[in-house]
Design an enzyme around this catalytic site. Structure first.
Site, PDB file in Angstrom:
ATOM      1  N   ILE A 119       0.839  -1.260  -0.074  1.00 53.35           N
ATOM      2  CA  ILE A 119       0.014   0.104  -0.126  1.00 53.35           C
ATOM      3  C   ILE A 119       0.927   1.254   0.034  1.00 53.35           C
ATOM      4  O   ILE A 119       1.981   1.286   0.467  1.00 53.35           O
ATOM      5  CB  ILE A 119      -1.050  -0.204   1.257  1.00 53.35           C
ATOM      6  CG1 ILE A 119      -2.168   1.048   1.079  1.00 53.35           C
ATOM      7  CG2 ILE A 119      -0.233   0.142   2.545  1.00 53.35           C
ATOM      8  CD1 ILE A 119      -3.275   0.832   1.899  1.00 53.35           C
ATOM      9  N   CYS A 120       0.330   2.281  -0.626  1.00 50.03           N
ATOM     10  CA  CYS A 120       1.173   3.706  -0.692  1.00 50.03           C
ATOM     11  C   CYS A 120       0.107   4.617  -0.439  1.00 50.03           C
ATOM     12  O   CYS A 120      -1.071   4.411   0.126  1.00 50.03           O
ATOM     13  CB  CYS A 120       1.657   3.973  -1.900  1.00 50.03           C
ATOM     14  SG  CYS A 120       0.825   3.886  -3.511  1.00 50.03           S
ATOM     15  N   ALA A 121       0.075   5.946  -0.951  1.00 48.37           N
ATOM     16  CA  ALA A 121      -0.790   6.966  -1.007  1.00 48.37           C
ATOM     17  C   ALA A 121      -2.121   6.812  -1.735  1.00 48.37           C
ATOM     18  O   ALA A 121      -3.454   6.710  -1.076  1.00 48.37           O
ATOM     19  CB  ALA A 121      -0.214   8.240  -1.118  1.00 48.37           C
ATOM     20  N   THR A 149      -3.730   4.043   0.766  1.00 44.71           N
ATOM     21  CA  THR A 149      -4.109   4.676   2.271  1.00 44.71           C
ATOM     22  C   THR A 149      -5.306   5.689   2.117  1.00 44.71           C
ATOM     23  O   THR A 149      -5.972   5.776   3.161  1.00 44.71           O
ATOM     24  CB  THR A 149      -2.838   4.892   2.969  1.00 44.71           C
ATOM     25  OG1 THR A 149      -2.049   4.027   2.835  1.00 44.71           O
ATOM     26  CG2 THR A 149      -3.227   5.434   4.577  1.00 44.71           C
TER      27      THR A 149
END
Length: 108
Positions: free
Chosen positions: A61-63, A89
């Site tokens: 996961i990232c932004a 996220t």
């Protein structure tokens, strides 16, 4: 091409204790992350893939989903069953799901 997982499928896996790797930078992670996620900034992924299991899925996961796709590609090419979380996220938080803050939780 990285395999992707929807937020709904990710939520179910997260609830079952899935391994979550957050590939954002430390300051982004500290500002808010999925509870239980381990920090592994994207630039460190190639050198740190050997720390990850090859016998169970890894959710990346990232932004928003861009960096996580890159990281999941790198992981998959090294034999890791990696999935990029669509929407990242940002989508997780917008849906009202729990967000942890701070830099010490499960830092990898």
């Amino acid at each position: 091409m990285a395999r992707e997982v929807t937020q709904e499928a990710f939520v179910a896996n997260w609830a079952d204790g899935a391994l979550v790797i957050d590939v954002r930078e430390a300051d982004e992670y500290a500002a808010g992350h999925v509870p239980g996620a381990r920090l592994m900034p994207l630039r460190t992924v190639p050198a740190r893939c050997r720390e990850l299991p090859t016998d169970r899925p890894v959710f990346v996961i990232c932004a928003s989903g861009n960096r996580s796709r890159t990281a999941a590609d790198q992981m998959t090419s090294r034999g890791i069953d990696a999935y990029s979380v669509v929407g990242g996220t940002g989508a997780w938080a917008r849906a009202g799901r729990p967000v942890a803050a701070g830099s010490h939780e499960h830092a990898a």
